[in-house]
Scaffold this active site. Structure first.
Site, mmCIF file in Angstrom:
data_model
loop_
_atom_site.group_PDB
_atom_site.id
_atom_site.type_symbol
_atom_site.label_atom_id
_atom_site.label_comp_id
_atom_site.label_asym_id
_atom_site.label_seq_id
_atom_site.Cartn_x
_atom_site.Cartn_y
_atom_site.Cartn_z
ATOM 1 N N TRP A 184 0.625 -1.343 -0.062
ATOM 2 C CA TRP A 184 -0.015 -0.015 -0.219
ATOM 3 C C TRP A 184 0.776 1.288 0.063
ATOM 4 C CZ3 TRP A 184 1.999 2.117 4.100
ATOM 5 C CH2 TRP A 184 2.634 1.136 5.372
ATOM 6 N N LYS A 234 -3.254 -8.216 -7.758
ATOM 7 C CA LYS A 234 -3.753 -7.876 -6.263
ATOM 8 C C LYS A 234 -3.297 -6.609 -5.536
ATOM 9 C CE LYS A 234 -4.070 -8.837 -1.591
ATOM 10 N NZ LYS A 234 -4.547 -7.543 -1.141
ATOM 11 N N SER A 241 5.858 -7.361 2.973
ATOM 12 C CA SER A 241 6.848 -7.469 3.840
ATOM 13 C C SER A 241 7.538 -8.783 3.668
ATOM 14 C CB SER A 241 6.021 -7.764 5.128
ATOM 15 O OG SER A 241 5.048 -8.539 4.894
ATOM 16 N N THR A 299 5.273 -11.880 4.716
ATOM 17 C CA THR A 299 4.373 -12.479 3.576
ATOM 18 C C THR A 299 5.149 -12.933 2.629
ATOM 19 O OG1 THR A 299 2.857 -10.675 4.441
ATOM 20 C CG2 THR A 299 2.386 -11.797 2.175
ATOM 21 N N TYR A 354 3.909 -21.149 -0.875
ATOM 22 C CA TYR A 354 2.916 -21.454 -1.877
ATOM 23 C C TYR A 354 3.210 -21.978 -3.319
ATOM 24 C CZ TYR A 354 0.307 -17.863 0.894
ATOM 25 O OH TYR A 354 -0.177 -17.018 1.878
ATOM 26 N N GLU A 400 10.199 -8.568 -3.580
ATOM 27 C CA GLU A 400 10.725 -7.174 -3.236
ATOM 28 C C GLU A 400 10.432 -7.212 -1.642
ATOM 29 O OE1 GLU A 400 13.011 -5.842 -4.720
ATOM 30 O OE2 GLU A 400 12.872 -6.514 -6.963
ATOM 31 N N CYS A 402 10.133 1.114 1.791
ATOM 32 C CA CYS A 402 11.175 -0.107 2.134
ATOM 33 C C CYS A 402 12.595 0.374 2.022
ATOM 34 C CB CYS A 402 10.953 -1.078 0.964
ATOM 35 S SG CYS A 402 10.730 -0.470 -0.870
ATOM 36 N N LYS A 413 0.890 1.041 15.266
ATOM 37 C CA LYS A 413 2.156 0.223 15.394
ATOM 38 C C LYS A 413 3.230 1.225 15.303
ATOM 39 C CE LYS A 413 5.483 -2.204 12.096
ATOM 40 N NZ LYS A 413 5.751 -2.482 11.213
ATOM 41 N N GLU A 443 11.846 -3.162 11.082
ATOM 42 C CA GLU A 443 11.383 -2.075 10.029
ATOM 43 C C GLU A 443 10.020 -1.494 10.604
ATOM 44 O OE1 GLU A 443 9.426 -3.784 6.352
ATOM 45 O OE2 GLU A 443 10.531 -2.262 5.151
HETATM 46 P P1 NAP Z 1 2.438 -7.001 3.440
HETATM 47 O O1 NAP Z 1 1.558 -6.798 4.745
HETATM 48 O O2 NAP Z 1 3.371 -8.021 3.263
HETATM 49 O O3 NAP Z 1 1.359 -6.965 2.365
HETATM 50 C C1 NAP Z 1 1.809 -6.764 1.062
HETATM 51 C C2 NAP Z 1 0.642 -7.653 -0.033
HETATM 52 O O4 NAP Z 1 0.544 -8.893 0.439
HETATM 53 C C3 NAP Z 1 -0.926 -7.042 0.315
HETATM 54 O O5 NAP Z 1 -1.711 -7.085 -0.872
HETATM 55 C C4 NAP Z 1 -1.444 -7.907 0.974
HETATM 56 O O6 NAP Z 1 -2.821 -8.097 1.036
HETATM 57 C C5 NAP Z 1 -0.843 -9.322 0.650
HETATM 58 N N1 NAP Z 1 -0.883 -10.435 1.674
HETATM 59 C C6 NAP Z 1 -0.821 -10.426 3.038
HETATM 60 N N2 NAP Z 1 -1.006 -11.359 3.620
HETATM 61 C C7 NAP Z 1 -0.844 -12.450 2.668
HETATM 62 C C8 NAP Z 1 -0.978 -13.878 2.482
HETATM 63 N N3 NAP Z 1 -1.181 -14.550 3.675
HETATM 64 N N4 NAP Z 1 -0.969 -14.593 1.403
HETATM 65 C C9 NAP Z 1 -0.909 -13.824 0.368
HETATM 66 N N5 NAP Z 1 -0.828 -12.409 0.284
HETATM 67 C C10 NAP Z 1 -0.797 -11.721 1.383
HETATM 68 O O7 NAP Z 1 2.900 -5.471 3.392
HETATM 69 P P2 NAP Z 1 2.497 -4.266 3.476
HETATM 70 O O8 NAP Z 1 2.275 -3.958 4.889
HETATM 71 O O9 NAP Z 1 1.380 -3.959 2.277
HETATM 72 O O10 NAP Z 1 3.587 -3.088 2.753
HETATM 73 C C11 NAP Z 1 4.783 -2.724 3.481
HETATM 74 C C12 NAP Z 1 5.931 -3.868 3.150
HETATM 75 O O11 NAP Z 1 6.088 -3.873 1.982
HETATM 76 C C13 NAP Z 1 7.199 -3.283 4.035
HETATM 77 O O12 NAP Z 1 7.879 -4.499 4.556
HETATM 78 C C14 NAP Z 1 7.960 -2.882 2.989
HETATM 79 O O13 NAP Z 1 9.529 -2.841 3.230
HETATM 80 C C15 NAP Z 1 7.554 -3.717 1.695
HETATM 81 N N6 NAP Z 1 8.024 -3.114 0.393
HETATM 82 C C16 NAP Z 1 9.296 -3.545 -0.215
HETATM 83 C C17 NAP Z 1 9.382 -2.921 -1.423
HETATM 84 C C18 NAP Z 1 10.839 -3.296 -2.222
HETATM 85 O O14 NAP Z 1 10.782 -3.033 -3.452
HETATM 86 N N7 NAP Z 1 11.408 -3.932 -1.751
HETATM 87 C C19 NAP Z 1 8.593 -1.810 -1.957
HETATM 88 C C20 NAP Z 1 7.566 -1.247 -1.287
HETATM 89 C C21 NAP Z 1 7.266 -1.858 -0.105
HETATM 90 P P3 NAP Z 1 -3.844 -7.220 2.128
HETATM 91 O O15 NAP Z 1 -4.674 -6.449 1.427
HETATM 92 O O16 NAP Z 1 -4.662 -8.102 2.928
HETATM 93 O O17 NAP Z 1 -2.903 -6.615 3.123
#
Ligand code: NAP
Ligand code: MG
Length: 505
Positions: free
Chosen positions: A168, A192, A246, A249, A256, A268, A303, A353, A398
């Site tokens: 998000w 998604k 994250s 996830t 999977y 990522e 991130c 948080k 983080e």
């Molecule tokens: P997240 O909780 O891991 O969610 C990311 C996506 O995964 C969302 O669409 C989420 O759905 C989905 N998801 C959650 N649980 C899942 C499951 N059990 N199985 C399959 N999909 C699932 O991360 P976030 O809080 O949205 O984003 C923040 C994180 O993203 C941070 O850790 C950040 O560092 C990382 N990030 C990394 C980069 C990079 O390029 N390295 C860039 C941007 C962000 P929901 O709609 O239910 O949440």
């Protein structure tokens, strides 16, 4: 700032917006098969924006079937590369035409400051879509040196149906990082978006259809990680998943894959990125400005945020004095006001948080250099804690909020060792006037991107992704992103004479 309007103009756009509310599958908006919905709100005001289709595994099955059909019949993958390019460039033009609407929609849905939505998210969407569209017809295949008795071609083929699961924090930007190279490569997609921020992805799918993208090529399935993300990850007919989110996830997507069809997985993930400032750094005011940009840009919901300032003792006091001044100049508040640099945290749960780390920091007895307060249960002040040890929770977790931990070191070597003392390895910055030290640091730090005398993430031309637990399987951006959406195939043609009389007809 040329694209920036006034607060009043943004408020007028906000009042006139209609929000998409259904998933977009096979060229049409559709409700969830179950009829379920979920609310999406503006995190800055709590205002209910719209109800969105809460899709489930049956909707994922439908979307994957349509993406499969669209891939297999070649309506996209077998189009002439020129035609694919033209359609993707059309999409980029339509985004440009609708830029203010998209920027406002993004800001309302996520709490991001409008000037970033305009100057970064929307602008980069336009640029990256063009960049990958143009790349598609400029990558040549190869022949291998197999001697005179054969010709061996190494060709790239689109990987097939790609699932993309998004975070998000940069809804439009993460979307384009995935869809631009995947579509340019000829893949079809089931995307998604994060539940908190689904609106702009739906609008982009609608614009893509208007741009001429055939039905079924780009499908957006809205809903939760459990109901939509997991079925995509486990789907037997998805050839690849690209995920940003994250680390916890991300780990699930590897499982999977192993538990289903061993689909290709690119991840990522998170970061806890070091920003090293050595005693000999020049132009301290500029360094301080960059340190603040690294820590506070996008409310620290980034991130690659530089959330650990690793500073050598000789320069520390001077630097912190300037960092404090700059941090206080980052105005926090109404995301639609172009004067504000920090908007709202994305939702109440994330706000709580991040706020809990303000409490932890105060309880741990660190020196509060600036900030430390939340505002209206919505915003977090840019905050700096000094006196943090690298092993402390604040330096290892983080936080994903505008909280900077200052860790003091006494030498260059100690700085490198502290920088690498983390499970993550996404990005790092080093500030020094000494070129040898800069290059030695760039070599020694285990991170996908190391910036010298600046904070940044590279651009369209440079790969972005993580070492260690910050990434897996590939890189976003650059020509390498295109690689990951293609499979390599060897075609071997025997030239030996196999006719009975020895002649070659
Ligand atoms: P997240 O909780 O891991 O969610 C990311 C996506 O995964 C969302 O669409 C989420 O759905 C989905 N998801 C959650 N649980 C899942 C499951 N059990 N199985 C399959 N999909 C699932 O991360 P976030 O809080 O949205 O984003 C923040 C994180 O993203 C941070 O850790 C950040 O560092 C990382 N990030 C990394 C980069 C990079 O390029 N390295 C860039 C941007 C962000 P929901 O709609 O239910 O949440
Ligand atoms: Mg929202």
């Amino acid at each position: 700032m040329s694209n920036i309007l006034t607060l009043q103009e943004y408020e007028a756009i906000a009042a006139s917006l209609t929000f998409p509310s259904m998933s977009f599958i096979d060229g049409a908006f559709r409700p969830a098969k179950s009829g379920k919905i979920f609310a999406t709100t503006n995190p800055a005001t709590g205002q209910h924006l719209t109800d969105i289709a809460a899709c489930g595994p049956e909707d994922v099955d439908f979307a994957v079937a349509k993406a499969r059909q669209a891939f297999d019949d070649g309506r996209w993958s077998k189009l002439h590369p020129n035609e694919r390019k033209e359609i993707l460039i059309n999409l980029s033009k339509l985004v440009k035409r609708n830029r203010h609407e998209l920027a406002v929609m993004e800001s309302l849905d996520s709490g991001k400051p409008i000037s970033d939505c305009e100057n970064i998210d929307v602008d980069e969407f336009i640029h990256l879509m063009n960049w990958h569209a143009e790349l598609g017809d400029k990558i040549y295949d190869q022949t291998a040196p197999v001697g005179p008795d054969a010709v061996s071609m190494i060709v790239r083929e689109p990987v097939g149906v790609v699932g993309a699961v998004l975070p998000w924090n940069f809804p439009l930007l993460m979307l384009v990082w995935k869809i631009a190279p995947a579509l340019a490569a000829g893949c079809t997609m089931v995307v998604k978006p994060a539940a908190q921020t689904s609106l702009t992805a739906l609008r982009i799918a609608e614009l893509a259809a208007e741009a001429g993208l055939p039905k079924g090529v780009l499908n957006i399935v809205t809903g939760s990680g459990a109901q939509v993300g997991e079925p995509i990850g486990l789907h037997q007919d998805v050839d690849m998943v690209t995920f940003t989110g994250s680390t916890s996830t991300g780990r699930r997507f590897l499982r999977y894959s192993a538990d289903s069809n061993m689909k290709k997985v690119v991840l990522e993930l998170g970061g806890k990125n070091p920003c090293i400032v050595l005693d000999d750094a020049e132009d301290i005011d500029y360094v301080a400005q960059q340190v603040c940009a690294a820590a506070f840009w996008n409310m620290g919901e980034n991130c690659s945020a530089g959330s650990r300032l690793i500073v050598q003792s000789g320069i520390k006091d001077k630097l912190l004095e300037r960092v404090k001044v700059h941090a206080r100049s980052w105005k926090v508040g109404n995301p639609l006001d172009p004067q504000n640099a920090l908007g709202a945290m994305v939702d109440k749960a994330h706000f709580s948080k991040v706020e809990s780390y303000l409490t932890k920091g105060k309880e741990a007895g660190y020196t509060l250099v600036t900030g430390g307060e939340s505002i209206d249960g919505t915003y977090i002040q840019p905050t700096i804690f000094d006196g943090v040890q690298n092993s402390d929770e604040l330096a290892q977790d983080e936080i994903f909020g505008p909280i900077l931990s200052v860790i003091t070191v006494n030498s260059f070597d100690e700085a490198l060792s502290v920088a690498n003392d983390t499970d993550y390895g996404l990005a790092a910055s080093v500030f020094t006037a000494n070129t040898k030290k800069a290059l030695r640091a760039a070599q020694a730090i285990k991170a996908g991107t190391v910036t010298v005398n600046c904070f940044g993430e590279g651009d369209a031309t440079t790969p972005f992704g993580g070492y260690k637990q910050s990434g897996f399987g590939g890189r976003d951006n650059s020509i390498h992103a295109h690689d990951q959406y293609t499979e390599l195939k060897t075609i071997w043609i025997d030239l030996n004479d196999t006719t009975v009389d020895g002649s070659i007809d």
